[in-house]
Motif scaffolding. Structure first.
Motif, PDB file in Angstrom:
ATOM      1  N   ASN A  57       0.906  -1.249  -0.001  1.00 56.69           N
ATOM      2  CA  ASN A  57      -0.054  -0.109   0.079  1.00 56.69           C
ATOM      3  C   ASN A  57       0.708   1.363   0.068  1.00 56.69           C
ATOM      4  O   ASN A  57       1.903   1.161   0.573  1.00 56.69           O
ATOM      5  N   ASP A  91       0.672   5.673   0.181  1.00 61.11           N
ATOM      6  CA  ASP A  91      -0.207   6.785   0.657  1.00 61.11           C
ATOM      7  C   ASP A  91       0.286   8.135   0.088  1.00 61.11           C
ATOM      8  O   ASP A  91       1.367   8.191  -0.456  1.00 61.11           O
ATOM      9  N   TRP A 137      -4.722   6.621   1.312  1.00 61.83           N
ATOM     10  CA  TRP A 137      -4.031   5.421   0.554  1.00 61.83           C
ATOM     11  C   TRP A 137      -4.783   5.503  -0.793  1.00 61.83           C
ATOM     12  O   TRP A 137      -5.917   5.649  -0.944  1.00 61.83           O
TER      13      TRP A 137
END
Length: 797
Positions: free
Chosen positions: A503, A505, A525
């Motif tokens: 992930n 962001d 995100w």
């Protein structure tokens, strides 16, 4: 006091040989309890008690950026450079991030696990090379030389252990890298385990944009973690004031590297250790009860020894020695069980910890197991030993009980039965809380439908795909071919995958709105996706629509974004600027989709945005395919489609999406299974102990029951008498167990999902279960007592 002789020991061993049932049951009970404790302690010892496998590991620290609400954030190259320059208590720092470079030139292209680091990385860890050297500061500059350090495994497998390895190159993402060093066998870094190759960051120190670096450091001689933390907080405040646009509200802090490594596993290991500790306590309680019964049966033998000159202290020591012999035997058998169990437990550890925590029973753990056996033997033999040593030989031989010792022994057994129930209930309650938490986790909707989806990663070499147009052309062609494959219902690409630890962001400027952050931006995100990704993952739109790829200025957000930054109002038509974009460089929200659990099934939804890959083409992407049947059947056609386009493109991590969901649930699932197994074992041991105690007690009162029935008492009343005795002990044990569980269960809150550690339904259910079990354990001794034949008993008397 006369010491125990070799003759006494031989007599003791002969006595155990002639009571095989007692001996075998005791040894197996202890072996299971000590074996489980030893296996768990082996992992706890290596993961939590021993230092990391680096020189002066106590001086290693993790350095984190922090923002309000999140204290373990990554940092950017410019902040890292300032940290290095201004910190006096940390003598050296290194930054690192992960990578998946494509290796070509050795048959089929494949993705490696790589680390991208600053030149000081191996110096901070004080890692020595098996061959060659580490990185130099002169190489860690923009447009610096392409050099690499490789793992021992890569050297042996791909380069066949070539002794002239330092004269060779490897091609990563289409770029040749000179090999300058080979790491020793077994080297691993917990935050990036099993890395095949390490390259240099070579980043300019003036970028304060995206934060993607993690940092480690080595304390200066004499410096403490507390001093380093204070220094970094001061530096963080200074940078926030000097660069308000990027650093406002940002600080920095320090923690020991080992604490950072085990943060995610410490509590689970301690819970497992506590659980097996309860099992050992219950085993000790039961064996103490058995020894009390056994010493009562040997009362005449011990009395004869006393009349022949044996001192009371010697008799007590003899009984304690018997328990020590049994416990040491159980410890040796337990080591065999531990050697098998530790491999099972080791498989539950995260990869970064499993790399330096070995599945072995070493000499330190071996002696710890023997010590546990010795202490356990003394512990559960003490009460029977004191009982044997306090008996008057003349009184015993006359068959009398002038001092009421039989009553005291009965009370001691009752206390042990109560302790049995209390400990078993406390452990079973913990298992019940974990089971309820697991059921809730498995019922969570992650925001996508994993069944039927196949995923894979691919990386496009920079040398062959130099610009955005080349990336788009490959991805468009691949998408067209994949959607035409038999059995493919939908296909899509993304640069980050839910539950996949990829992930990313950024900050977002929302037109006409300011957030509570000092810079007025929103934190989100984000995933860069193709339009087909939403259909493939079955991520449903709740307002508006997902983008169709025609307009590169479209963006989609999730419900959490709307709740947090738009106060639940209308989102479609709102304009945003992601990253460091300026006002006017707008993307327009065209739809709102359901929340997706990016970080784990047990993690809360976070504000997220989906950006069009057509506008932001990516070099490394995840392919997602939805199948009408078994998704694994698409693996071969997928590989063929990629190879037909470019055989130098590495395709890896081909697996069903359901595997990522299972991996996310695995820590909670394994903890539930292990604690449940220990609770089941504890419950079984407790039931056996309670049954044995009540059976023996009923047998001792056989004459009393016969007299009662001879003067008119019914069998039912005798049955009820024994049942009441057993259930009274059970009730006391359950109440005590509830208090113990209430005291300990609050510490489990961090491991439970949507379950109160004092959940009344679980407490009531487990208490009811224990009472039912107690009733079952009491029923047969009570039934036998109720069938006492008074005339036969009186004739025997």
């Amino acid at each position: 006091m006369k010491p125990i002789s070799w003759l006494d020991l031989r007599h003791l061993l002969r006595g155990l040989w002639h009571t095989p049932v007692f001996t075998v049951v005791t040894l197996l009970t202890l072996a299971l309890a000590i074996g489980a404790n030893t296996a768990v302690f082996s992992l706890v010892d290596q993961a939590l008690l021993r230092p990391l496998p680096y020189t002066d590991a106590h001086r290693l620290v993790a350095v984190w950026a922090s923002v309000p609400g999140r204290d373990k954030e990554f940092t950017n190259p410019a902040n890292f450079a300032d940290w290095c320059e201004q910190s006096g208590s940390i003598e050296d720092m290194a930054a690192y991030t992960g990578a998946r470079p494509a290796l070509t030139g050795f048959g089929e292209a494949r993705q490696l696990f790589g680390g991208v680091v600053t030149h000081s990385f191996f110096d901070v860890l004080q890692a020595r090379m098996q061959k060659g050297r580490g990185f130099a500061a002169a190489e860690d500059v923009p447009n610096g030389p392409d050099v690499a350090v490789i793992s021992h495994l890569l050297w042996q497998h791909e380069l066949e252990g070539d002794p002239r390895v330092l004269e060779r190159t490897i091609t990563l993402n289409g770029v040749p890298y000179s090999i300058i060093g080979v790491l020793p066998q077994g080297f691993s870094f917990p935050f990036m385990p099993n890395r095949d190759v390490w390259t240099l960051l070579q980043s300019a120190a003036d970028g304060r944009g995206q934060a993607f670096l993690r940092v480690i450091g080595r304390l200066a001689p004499g410096a403490s973690v507390e001093r380093a933390a204070a220094d970094m907080a001061t530096i963080g405040a200074r940078l926030a004031e000097e660069y308000p646009d990027t650093n406002r509200g940002t600080s920095a802090w320090v923690q020991p590297l080992q604490d950072a490594v085990v943060d995610g596993v410490r509590l689970r290991l301690l819970v497992l250790w506590a659980a097996v500790g309860f099992v050992l306590l219950i085993a000790c309680v039961n064996i103490a009860n058995l020894l009390l019964v056994r010493s009562a049966g040997r009362a005449r033998e011990l009395a004869i020894r006393g009349t022949l000159g044996a001192q009371r202290g010697g008799l007590a020591a003899l009984v304690v020695m018997e328990s020590v012999v049994l416990s040491l035997g159980g410890a040796l058998l337990g080591l065999v069980i531990a050697k098998l169990a530790v491999h099972v437990l080791h498989g539950q550890l995260p990869a970064g910890i499993a790399d330096y925590v070995a599945a072995r029973i070493d000499l330190r753990v071996f002696f710890a197991a023997l010590l546990a056996g010795l202490v356990t033997g003394i512990g559960f033999g003490l009460v029977p030993g004191l009982r044997a040593g306090s008996a008057d030989p003349a009184d015993v031989l006359r068959g009398g009980d002038k001092s009421g010792r039989a009553h005291l022994t009965s009370r001691a057994r009752n206390v042990l039965v109560v302790a049995n129930f209390a400990l078993a209930l406390a452990l079973t309650l913990g298992a019940g809380l974990f089971a309820k938490s697991m059921l809730k986790l498995e019922a969570v909707d992650p925001g996508f439908r994993a069944q039927g989806v196949l995923t894979a990663t691919l990386t496009l070499p920079e040398a062959a795909y130099e610009n955005a147009d080349a990336l788009r052309a490959f991805q468009d062609t691949l998408h067209e071919r994949l959607t035409g494959l038999p059995g493919v219902q939908a296909a899509g690409f993304t640069h980050t995958l839910p539950l996949g630890d990829t992930n990313t962001d950024t900050s977002v400027l929302i037109e006409g709105r300011r957030t509570a952050r000092q810079d007025g931006r929103a934190h989100v995100w984000y995933s860069i996706v193709t339009p087909g990704y939403f259909d493939t993952m079955d991520i449903r739109a709740v307002h508006g629509q997902v983008f169709d790829g025609q307009n590169q200025s479209d963006v989609v957000v999730n419900e959490a974004f709307v709740r947090e930054y738009l106060q639940g109002g209308r989102a479609v038509g709102v304009r945003v600027t992601p990253g460091a974009g300026e006002e006017g460089d707008w993307l327009t929200i065209v739809g709102v989709v359901e929340d997706v659990r990016f970080f784990g099934v047990d993690q809360r939804e976070t504000p997220a945005a989906y950006l069009p890959m057509q506008r932001f083409p990516q070099r490394r992407i995840f392919v997602t395919l939805r199948s009408a049947g078994n998704p694994n059947l698409l693996a071969g056609p997928l590989r063929g489609a990629v190879a037909s386009l470019d055989p130098n493109v590495a395709l890896d991590d081909v697996q069903p999406m359901s595997a990522l969901v299972d991996a996310s649930l695995q820590p909670a699932r394994s903890t539930t299974q292990l604690v449940g197994t220990f609770a089941g074992a504890a419950l079984l041991i407790a039931v056996i102990g309670v049954y044995g105690t009540l059976s023996y007690s009923a047998a001792q009162r056989r004459r009393e029951f016969g007299v009662r029935m001879a003067v008119g008492a019914s069998g039912g009343s005798v049955l009820g008498l024994v049942l009441r005795q057993g259930m009274r002990l059970a009730f006391i044990g359950v109440l005590l167990g509830l208090l113990i569980a209430a005291a300990f269960s609050r510490g489990l809150g961090a491991l439970l999902y949507d379950v109160d550690p004092l959940d009344p339904l679980v407490f009531a259910g487990v208490a009811g279960l224990l009472l039912i079990v107690a009733l079952a354990a009491t029923a047969f001794p009570a039934w036998r007592a109720g069938r006492t034949q008074p005339m036969r008993v009186l004739r025997e008397e």
